[in-house]
Design a protein around this motif. Structure first.
Motif, PDB file in Angstrom:
ATOM      1  N   LEU A  14       0.818  -1.212   0.000  1.00 60.01           N
ATOM      2  CA  LEU A  14       0.000   0.000   0.000  1.00 60.01           C
ATOM      3  C   LEU A  14       0.854   1.265   0.000  1.00 60.01           C
ATOM      4  CD1 LEU A  14      -2.757  -1.117   2.526  1.00 60.01           C
ATOM      5  CD2 LEU A  14      -2.742  -1.331   0.028  1.00 60.01           C
ATOM      6  N   THR A  34       0.850   5.777   0.289  1.00 60.27           N
ATOM      7  CA  THR A  34       0.202   6.917   0.919  1.00 60.27           C
ATOM      8  C   THR A  34       0.298   8.127  -0.013  1.00 60.27           C
ATOM      9  OG1 THR A  34       2.276   7.305   2.089  1.00 60.27           O
ATOM     10  CG2 THR A  34       0.544   6.140   3.292  1.00 60.27           C
ATOM     11  N   SER A  40      -1.244  -6.441   4.857  1.00 53.51           N
ATOM     12  CA  SER A  40      -0.779  -5.245   4.150  1.00 53.51           C
ATOM     13  C   SER A  40       0.631  -4.868   4.576  1.00 53.51           C
ATOM     14  CB  SER A  40      -1.720  -4.063   4.426  1.00 53.51           C
ATOM     15  OG  SER A  40      -1.605  -3.637   5.766  1.00 53.51           O
ATOM     16  N   ASN A  66       2.940  -1.406   4.111  1.00 50.58           N
ATOM     17  CA  ASN A  66       3.071  -0.057   3.586  1.00 50.58           C
ATOM     18  C   ASN A  66       4.484   0.209   3.117  1.00 50.58           C
ATOM     19  OD1 ASN A  66       0.296   0.749   4.789  1.00 50.58           O
ATOM     20  ND2 ASN A  66       1.075   2.602   3.775  1.00 50.58           N
ATOM     21  N   GLU A 121       7.544   5.344   5.757  1.00 52.51           N
ATOM     22  CA  GLU A 121       7.142   6.219   6.854  1.00 52.51           C
ATOM     23  C   GLU A 121       8.270   7.217   7.103  1.00 52.51           C
ATOM     24  OE1 GLU A 121       5.303   8.108   8.562  1.00 52.51           O
ATOM     25  OE2 GLU A 121       4.175   6.594   9.698  1.00 52.51           O
ATOM     26  N   TYR A 136       2.231   8.359   8.296  1.00 54.51           N
ATOM     27  CA  TYR A 136       1.535   7.461   7.381  1.00 54.51           C
ATOM     28  C   TYR A 136       0.719   6.417   8.147  1.00 54.51           C
ATOM     29  CZ  TYR A 136       4.173   9.615   3.579  1.00 54.51           C
ATOM     30  OH  TYR A 136       4.688  10.504   2.669  1.00 54.51           O
ATOM     31  N   MET A 187      -3.115   5.916   7.032  1.00 52.08           N
ATOM     32  CA  MET A 187      -3.704   4.637   6.624  1.00 52.08           C
ATOM     33  C   MET A 187      -4.926   4.284   7.474  1.00 52.08           C
ATOM     34  SD  MET A 187      -2.188   3.644   3.929  1.00 52.08           S
ATOM     35  CE  MET A 187      -3.252   2.211   3.878  1.00 52.08           C
ATOM     36  N   ILE A 220       3.306  -1.362   8.888  1.00 51.72           N
ATOM     37  CA  ILE A 220       3.702  -0.014   8.477  1.00 51.72           C
ATOM     38  C   ILE A 220       5.052   0.275   9.108  1.00 51.72           C
ATOM     39  CG2 ILE A 220       3.107   2.443   8.500  1.00 51.72           C
ATOM     40  CD1 ILE A 220       0.193   1.634   8.965  1.00 51.72           C
TER      41      ILE A 220
END
Length: 639
Positions: free
Chosen positions: A53, A55, A82, A84, A87, A99, A103, A120
């Motif tokens: 994912l 951002t 997930s 990410n 960050e 982030y 999210m 994340i």
């Protein structure tokens, strides 16, 4: 997931498949449907769907559609893991700019994903723990067999994740230093540049290549140049996104504005056979003139053929007929009468001669866009006797430095004492605002009193600029659209209340002309939201008789200028016109020297405007048209 190196140098080659959608809304729905398909397929196999994912602004509407699918269509995220991309470091999870916060705000808090399946990068780690953390992050991806579908946005440096220029292909999850341009772009989220973290934790290029499918998204004209380099440029560490040319299953998804620099859109004659129309013909002739450095009327048949345009002159009786046609079309865009010239034959003019005195509304998204972008035209409209109104759509209150607000607070405090006003009340307001500024720290949101002070600063500057142009106070309108008044950089979506305010003004003035900002590279996105509100307002009044005779002209200038092949009205400015325009811009003292949000262009706004106006005139001159000091340019929008 890797193909062989690609290093074609032929112009216009598309090395990554690109899907162009009418808008970011339609494109986002299509991307969300692909993600939902992966989730459902894995559910049918009783397996976990592993999603990478992103951002930033690009995926917001994708996440919005996924939330809708969950709430209305029953799409479950119970089998989703997930990861990410990145960050900021250091960064608290609770910060509005994190982030992690992003999210949860846009996706995780609204679907049934399990918290233990959310990964994340952790911006709260101590520096000595980062290396081990990054290796573990990478290992977790490997243990799940890689990522099924990876979403990517793209920065103007060509970074994917936070893999900045210079990132190498074999890079994995790691701590990186952010590029100065990336920091500039992030300044609007953090309030000012010095508050942006200079480092980040990011998945590497090799981490991204573990994905079975990659979708890179880009919306808006400001992303068009980097999309062109990513899709058509050679693979280079200088533009990390070009590494995606090596991936076996990748596609670029863009809206029409982000596709504008691609060869198949901007110069389709380079890579394919064209179906020639007037717009494309004009673009091709101007392109050839600029490429060869020759005035249009000097272009020859051989030069057209040698540059792949032989089929174009085949439509005409040779280059002479074509050259004259395009030269005349450009000549007809030039007018010193932006409201129409009284008593003149208007057959070949951009604007109508009648009525001789028009009602005009100049919409300005921020309180200074009017004079920055069309100050010379603004002056001419007023000087030529038209009933000109200016409508400032937002207060612009976030774009004032705290020390400017403090200066005005001191003035208010001292004036209250001098005039013998209610000292207790004045002191209370003064101290509340002062304490808010002093204790602000790294926060970006101002206290309500401070916002009002900053808004009044910009209101006073805008009124002074409009008065210099020649407008009476009753024609200066401050709309203060509600979508803007969040106190933070992030704004609300356009709402019914915003459109109602625009509609009411249109009905009140009943304009023959509307001027609006079509400058969609504004880094905050405010220009686009304000333009959308105008479109909706005009749609609300289209059935009224006066609206059928209302022209909508779009201006640019603060952030970019129209390409010459797009221009439909070019208003010449003399040296004296530029001086008057500059004086109007100087009324905006809070934006002078160094504004709060300068974007990537470090010139002052008056310098940008003059340079762009002079460049437009220079281009017209190089094409063989008359030589002017400067020009402001407009495009007519058929709504």
């Amino acid at each position: 997931m890797v193909t062989e190196d690609i290093n074609f140098k032929k112009e216009g080659i598309e090395r990554i498949p690109v899907r162009v959608f009418e808008s970011d809304v339609v494109a986002s729905i299509a991307v969300a449907e692909q993600m939902a398909s992966v989730i459902k397929e894995k559910q049918s196999q009783n397996k976990m769907a592993v999603l990478g994912l992103a951002t930033g602004s690009s995926p917001i509407k994708v996440y919005r559609e996924l939330v809708r699918m969950h709430q209305e269509d029953g799409l479950s995220f119970a089998n989703v893991v997930s990861f990410n991309l990145d960050e900021y470091y250091p960064m608290r999870k609770t910060s509005d700019q994190s982030y992690y916060y992003f999210m949860h705000q846009h996706l995780f808090d609204h679907v049934d994903i399990k918290s233990e399946n959310i990964n994340i990068p952790d911006g709260e780690l101590t520096i000595d723990a980062i290396d081990h953390y990054c290796r573990t992050y990478e290992q977790k991806i490997d243990e799940l067999g890689g990522i099924d579908l990876q979403l990517l946005g793209i920065g103007r440096t060509g970074h994917i994740g936070f893999n900045e220029p210079g990132s190498y292909f074999e890079s994995k999850t790691r701590l990186v230093k952010l590029d100065p341009l990336t920091i500039q772009d992030a300044a609007s989220d953090f309030g000012r540049e010095e508050l942006v973290p200079t480092r980040a934790i990011t998945m590497g290029i090799q981490s991204i290549f573990k994905a079975k499918k990659v979708i890179l998204m880009a919306w808006g004209e400001k992303k068009a140049p980097i999309i062109k380099r990513t899709v058509e440029g050679i693979i280079s560490e200088a533009v990390p996104a070009t590494f995606l040319q090596k991936h076996l299953d990748v596609e670029v998804v863009v809206d029409e504005n982000a596709s504008l620099q691609l060869a198949k859109v901007k110069t389709p004659w380079i890579s394919s056979i064209c179906e020639w129309n007037e717009k494309l013909t004009k673009s091709a002739v101007i392109w050839l003139s600029q490429k060869l450095g020759l005035p249009i009327l000097k272009l020859t048949d051989d030069q057209y053929r040698e540059n792949g345009l032989g089929d174009l002159i085949a439509h005409y009786n040779g280059s002479q007929e074509l050259n004259v046609k395009i030269f005349n079309a450009l000549q007809k865009t030039i007018t010193g009468w932006p409201g129409g010239k009284p008593g003149a034959d208007d057959t070949n003019r951009p604007e109508r001669a009648l009525p001789e005195k028009k009602r005009v509304i100049v919409f300005s998204p921020h309180p200074d866009d009017d004079v920055i972008s069309m100050g010379g035209t603004f002056l001419k409209l007023a000087e030529q006797g038209h009933e000109v109104h200016v409508a400032y759509q937002t207060s612009g209150n976030i774009a004032v430095f705290d020390d400017d607000a403090r200066r005005f607070l001191d003035f208010y405090h001292d004036l209250s004492i001098e005039l013998g006003l209610n000292e207790d009340e004045a002191e209370k307001i003064y101290q509340t605002a002062l304490d808010s500024i002093s204790n602000k720290g790294g926060e970006t949101k101002d206290h309500e009193v401070v916002r009002k002070v900053k808004g009044l600063i910009r209101k006073g500057e805008a009124a002074a600029g409009a008065r210099l142009v020649g407008l009476p106070d009753e024609r200066i309108h401050f709309l203060n659209l509600p979508f803007y008044e969040t106190g933070a950089v992030n704004k609300k979506d356009i709402g019914e209340a915003d459109v109602a305010i625009i509609t009411e003004l249109l009905k009140k003035v009943k304009p023959h002309q509307v001027f609006a900002a079509g400058d969609l590279r504004d880094p905050h996105g405010t220009h686009k939201v304000c333009l959308d509100a105008i479109f909706k307002g005009l749609a609300n009044v289209k059935s009224e008789s006066w609206a059928k005779d209302c022209f909508l002209w779009l201006y640019r200038g603060a952030w970019q200028e129209w390409d010459v092949d797009e221009i439909q009205m070019a208003v010449p400015l003399s040296p004296m016109d530029l001086v008057k325009k500059r004086k109007a811009i100087f009324k905006h003292q809070s934006q002078k020297d160094t504004p709060v949000f300068p974007g990537e262009d470090k010139r002052e706004f008056w310098q940008r405007a003059e340079d762009r106006n002079r460049e437009t005139a220079k281009i017209y001159d190089s094409l063989g048209l008359a030589e002017y000091e400067a020009m402001e340019a407009f495009v007519k929008y058929d709504y």
